[in-house]
Design a protein around this motif. Structure first.
Motif, PDB file in Angstrom:
ATOM      1  N   GLY A 262       2.798  14.922   1.388  1.00 15.55           N
ATOM      2  CA  GLY A 262       2.369  15.588   2.618  1.00 15.55           C
ATOM      3  C   GLY A 262       0.873  15.487   2.836  1.00 15.55           C
ATOM      4  O   GLY A 262       0.411  15.287   3.968  1.00 15.55           O
ATOM      5  N   GLY A 263       0.103  15.610   1.758  1.00 17.29           N
ATOM      6  CA  GLY A 263      -1.345  15.470   1.872  1.00 17.29           C
ATOM      7  C   GLY A 263      -1.761  14.090   2.329  1.00 17.29           C
ATOM      8  O   GLY A 263      -2.684  13.936   3.142  1.00 17.29           O
ATOM      9  N   LEU A 264      -1.085  13.060   1.821  1.00 19.20           N
ATOM     10  CA  LEU A 264      -1.392  11.689   2.234  1.00 19.20           C
ATOM     11  C   LEU A 264      -0.972  11.448   3.680  1.00 19.20           C
ATOM     12  O   LEU A 264      -1.673  10.745   4.430  1.00 19.20           O
ATOM     13  CB  LEU A 264      -0.688  10.703   1.299  1.00 19.20           C
ATOM     14  CG  LEU A 264      -1.274  10.623  -0.114  1.00 19.20           C
ATOM     15  CD1 LEU A 264      -0.357   9.825  -1.037  1.00 19.20           C
ATOM     16  CD2 LEU A 264      -2.666   9.983  -0.077  1.00 19.20           C
ATOM     17  N   GLU A 265       0.150  12.011   4.088  1.00 16.32           N
ATOM     18  CA  GLU A 265       0.579  11.870   5.483  1.00 16.32           C
ATOM     19  C   GLU A 265      -0.425  12.528   6.425  1.00 16.32           C
ATOM     20  O   GLU A 265      -0.743  11.965   7.486  1.00 16.32           O
ATOM     21  CB  GLU A 265       1.963  12.484   5.671  1.00 16.32           C
ATOM     22  CG  GLU A 265       3.097  11.668   5.062  1.00 16.32           C
ATOM     23  CD  GLU A 265       4.442  12.365   5.155  1.00 16.32           C
ATOM     24  OE1 GLU A 265       4.456  13.565   5.514  1.00 16.32           O
ATOM     25  OE2 GLU A 265       5.463  11.727   4.859  1.00 16.32           O
TER      26      GLU A 265
ATOM     27  N   LEU B 149     -10.181   0.770   7.421  1.00 16.49           N
ATOM     28  CA  LEU B 149      -8.871   0.148   7.243  1.00 16.49           C
ATOM     29  C   LEU B 149      -8.549  -0.035   5.760  1.00 16.49           C
ATOM     30  O   LEU B 149      -7.394   0.051   5.357  1.00 16.49           O
ATOM     31  CB  LEU B 149      -8.821  -1.193   7.976  1.00 16.49           C
ATOM     32  CG  LEU B 149      -8.773  -1.125   9.507  1.00 16.49           C
ATOM     33  CD1 LEU B 149      -8.776  -2.537  10.100  1.00 16.49           C
ATOM     34  CD2 LEU B 149      -7.533  -0.371   9.981  1.00 16.49           C
ATOM     35  N   ARG B 150      -9.573  -0.291   4.956  1.00 21.21           N
ATOM     36  CA  ARG B 150      -9.354  -0.438   3.508  1.00 21.21           C
ATOM     37  C   ARG B 150      -8.826   0.868   2.920  1.00 21.21           C
ATOM     38  O   ARG B 150      -7.870   0.868   2.139  1.00 21.21           O
ATOM     39  CB  ARG B 150     -10.664  -0.837   2.818  1.00 21.21           C
ATOM     40  CG  ARG B 150     -10.485  -1.189   1.332  1.00 21.21           C
ATOM     41  CD  ARG B 150     -11.799  -1.487   0.664  1.00 21.21           C
ATOM     42  NE  ARG B 150     -12.504  -0.275   0.290  1.00 21.21           N
ATOM     43  CZ  ARG B 150     -12.267   0.438  -0.817  1.00 21.21           C
ATOM     44  NH1 ARG B 150     -11.331   0.054  -1.649  1.00 21.21           N
ATOM     45  NH2 ARG B 150     -12.980   1.513  -1.085  1.00 21.21           N
TER      46      ARG B 150
ATOM     47  N   ALA C 122      -4.311   4.293   1.049  1.00 21.11           N
ATOM     48  CA  ALA C 122      -3.603   5.570   1.173  1.00 21.11           C
ATOM     49  C   ALA C 122      -2.141   5.354   1.535  1.00 21.11           C
ATOM     50  O   ALA C 122      -1.259   6.076   1.053  1.00 21.11           O
ATOM     51  CB  ALA C 122      -4.291   6.449   2.214  1.00 21.11           C
ATOM     52  N   MET C 123      -1.857   4.360   2.353  1.00 14.03           N
ATOM     53  CA  MET C 123      -0.471   4.063   2.722  1.00 14.03           C
ATOM     54  C   MET C 123       0.312   3.564   1.516  1.00 14.03           C
ATOM     55  O   MET C 123       1.469   3.968   1.297  1.00 14.03           O
ATOM     56  CB  MET C 123      -0.444   3.022   3.841  1.00 14.03           C
ATOM     57  CG  MET C 123       0.974   2.616   4.283  1.00 14.03           C
ATOM     58  SD  MET C 123       1.944   4.004   4.907  1.00 14.03           S
ATOM     59  CE  MET C 123       1.143   4.239   6.495  1.00 14.03           C
ATOM     60  N   ARG C 124      -0.299   2.703   0.693  1.00 12.07           N
ATOM     61  CA  ARG C 124       0.387   2.234  -0.516  1.00 12.07           C
ATOM     62  C   ARG C 124       0.653   3.395  -1.467  1.00 12.07           C
ATOM     63  O   ARG C 124       1.706   3.467  -2.096  1.00 12.07           O
ATOM     64  CB  ARG C 124      -0.455   1.163  -1.198  1.00 12.07           C
ATOM     65  CG  ARG C 124      -0.318  -0.221  -0.545  1.00 12.07           C
ATOM     66  CD  ARG C 124      -0.918  -1.316  -1.396  1.00 12.07           C
ATOM     67  NE  ARG C 124      -2.367  -1.307  -1.358  1.00 12.07           N
ATOM     68  CZ  ARG C 124      -3.142  -0.995  -2.381  1.00 12.07           C
ATOM     69  NH1 ARG C 124      -2.602  -0.655  -3.541  1.00 12.07           N
ATOM     70  NH2 ARG C 124      -4.452  -1.030  -2.259  1.00 12.07           N
ATOM     71  N   ALA C 125      -0.315   4.305  -1.566  1.00 13.67           N
ATOM     72  CA  ALA C 125      -0.129   5.469  -2.433  1.00 13.67           C
ATOM     73  C   ALA C 125       1.020   6.340  -1.927  1.00 13.67           C
ATOM     74  O   ALA C 125       1.866   6.788  -2.715  1.00 13.67           O
ATOM     75  CB  ALA C 125      -1.426   6.278  -2.493  1.00 13.67           C
TER      76      ALA C 125
ATOM     77  N   ASP D  64      -3.434   4.344  -9.005  1.00 12.18           N
ATOM     78  CA  ASP D  64      -4.358   3.222  -8.876  1.00 12.18           C
ATOM     79  C   ASP D  64      -4.795   3.019  -7.424  1.00 12.18           C
ATOM     80  O   ASP D  64      -5.963   2.706  -7.150  1.00 12.18           O
ATOM     81  CB  ASP D  64      -3.711   1.943  -9.406  1.00 12.18           C
ATOM     82  CG  ASP D  64      -3.579   1.936 -10.923  1.00 12.18           C
ATOM     83  OD1 ASP D  64      -4.260   2.754 -11.572  1.00 12.18           O
ATOM     84  OD2 ASP D  64      -2.792   1.125 -11.450  1.00 12.18           O
ATOM     85  N   ALA D  65      -3.860   3.196  -6.482  1.00  9.11           N
ATOM     86  CA  ALA D  65      -4.194   2.996  -5.068  1.00  9.11           C
ATOM     87  C   ALA D  65      -5.241   4.005  -4.608  1.00  9.11           C
ATOM     88  O   ALA D  65      -6.201   3.654  -3.911  1.00  9.11           O
ATOM     89  CB  ALA D  65      -2.931   3.104  -4.209  1.00  9.11           C
ATOM     90  N   LEU D  66      -5.081   5.279  -5.003  1.00 10.14           N
ATOM     91  CA  LEU D  66      -6.086   6.277  -4.640  1.00 10.14           C
ATOM     92  C   LEU D  66      -7.408   6.002  -5.349  1.00 10.14           C
ATOM     93  O   LEU D  66      -8.487   6.247  -4.787  1.00 10.14           O
ATOM     94  CB  LEU D  66      -5.576   7.681  -4.988  1.00 10.14           C
ATOM     95  CG  LEU D  66      -4.485   8.228  -4.072  1.00 10.14           C
ATOM     96  CD1 LEU D  66      -3.966   9.567  -4.589  1.00 10.14           C
ATOM     97  CD2 LEU D  66      -4.995   8.386  -2.657  1.00 10.14           C
ATOM     98  N   GLY D  67      -7.329   5.472  -6.563  1.00 10.47           N
ATOM     99  CA  GLY D  67      -8.548   5.118  -7.282  1.00 10.47           C
ATOM    100  C   GLY D  67      -9.310   3.988  -6.632  1.00 10.47           C
ATOM    101  O   GLY D  67     -10.534   3.871  -6.792  1.00 10.47           O
TER     102      GLY D  67
END
Length: 379
Positions: A129-132, A315-316, A321-324, A353-356
């Motif tokens: 939910g936080g990522l959304e 965009l990066r 964030a979308m991958r996470a 890793d994606a958020l990192g």
């Protein structure tokens, strides 16, 4: 050190702005063994020395190149660590869930029990939910950073060019009483209420036998279709007609602000036709500027962030964030389906890793090189 920008011992020399003086000063410094800094070298050193993370470093160049107050405010928020703090919080929740899973895998023979699947799924739903929520700001963030492609549409003589001139603060478009004066798309970048708009003044929408004007009308339709925002201008002094219906048709499924122009003249327009389609149309007189402050407030409410809101402007960052989010959703779905949590741990690791990648904890050297190549010398 460590209080300097780079975290290293730093000396700053200032001299007069004369090119001759600057050249002489540089010549003396180079002779003493100094060298010219590489692009982004100071910010890169700050990153490598732990003074800034990667998201904060990227925000520095966004702050330097900001084209509006809104863009500068968003960049300053990220440079101050608002985005990084949000990502680290979400990442820490994933690391905790991952640790619970791996503790059982590594130490089950020592009495460590398996993590509760229901508790794991609850934690993952919270992160998801936080990522959304963060991803939902991406479109507005890009508009704030780059400016909103904005099409001004309306029937002939509705006041589109007068509106462009009002927003630009200069006579950028020809204004006459003759319909069909604008025959091509006229563009101008302006700042309205602190937000950058890339305005496109278009030809009036009507059927015409003039081949040149017909091309202009077609370009108007194309501009409206490709715009992030539409300013639909309606003439208060004339009755509703088929040309206004064409304007309505182009506004369908578009972010639109309806403007009731020529509010200083006796009203002949049936407002019910507009009020059924648009919320709170804005009365405006494009020749005097009366009503402009209401337009600025409306645009601010559409795009500008709240004081404590974090916008995704890169965009990066959005892609990471979308991958996470996708990885977290996949892990949660697997656990809910009865898959052993340690199998889902692979997806959790991908999300971590994606958020990192956003903050720099897990990023490749190629990405770092690409980011700092955008900087100029001296930053």
């Amino acid at each position: 050190a460590p209080a300097s920008y780079t975290g290293e011992d730093t000396a700053e020399l200032q001299c007069h702005g004369s090119p001759t003086m600057l050249a002489a000063g540089l010549e003396a410094l180079f002779a003493a063994g100094a060298r010219q800094a590489k692009a982004g070298e100071f910010t890169r050193r700050a990153f490598l020395n732990g003074k800034l993370d990667l998201a904060e470093s990227e925000a520095i160049i966004d702050l330097i190149t900001a084209s509006s107050r809104a863009a500068a405010r968003a960049a300053l928020s990220q440079a101050s660590g608002a985005l990084s703090a949000r990502c680290r919080l979400l990442r820490a929740k994933l690391v905790e869930a991952d640790a619970d899973i791996m503790a059982y895998v590594d130490f089950s023979d020592e009495g460590v029990v398996q993590a509760d699947p229901a508790a794991l799924c609850a934690a993952l739903r919270e992160v998801e939910g936080g990522l959304e929520t963060l991803l939902a700001t991406c479109q507005r963030g890009r508009v704030v950073k780059e400016g909103a492609p904005t099409a001004i549409i309306g029937k002939p003589n509705a006041g589109k060019s007068s509106l462009l001139n009002l927003l630009a603060g200069a006579e950028r478009a020809i204004v006459t009483e003759l319909p069909g004066t604008t025959r091509d798309v006229v563009s101008e970048v302006v700042s309205v209420g602190g937000l950058a708009l890339r305005l496109l003044d278009t030809a009036g929408l009507r059927e015409t036998d003039d081949p040149v004007e017909r091309i202009g009308v077609q370009r108007s339709r194309e501009a409206a279709a490709g715009a992030a925002l539409v300013l639909a201008v309606f003439d208060m002094s004339r009755p509703w007609d088929e040309q206004d219906e064409q304007v309505l048709a182009l506004c369908k499924d578009r972010e639109t602000v309806a403007i009731l122009n020529k509010s200083d003249l006796p009203a002949r327009l049936d407002l019910s036709m507009i009020e059924r389609r648009f919320e709170n149309p804005i009365p405006l007189c494009a020749t005097t500027g009366e009503g402009l402050s209401r337009l600025e407030q409306r645009l601010a409410s559409l795009y500008l962030p709240a004081p404590d809101e974090v916008l995704l402007t890169s965009l990066r960052h959005a892609e990471a964030a979308m991958r996470a989010k996708d990885a977290v959703a996949h892990a949660r779905a697997a656990i809910e389906a009865g898959v052993e949590p340690d199998i889902a741990e692979v997806d959790l690791r991908d999300a971590i890793d994606a958020l990192g990648e956003i903050t720099g904890e897990s990023v490749t050297q190629d990405v770092i090189e690409s980011i700092f190549s955008r900087f100029c010398v001296g930053k």
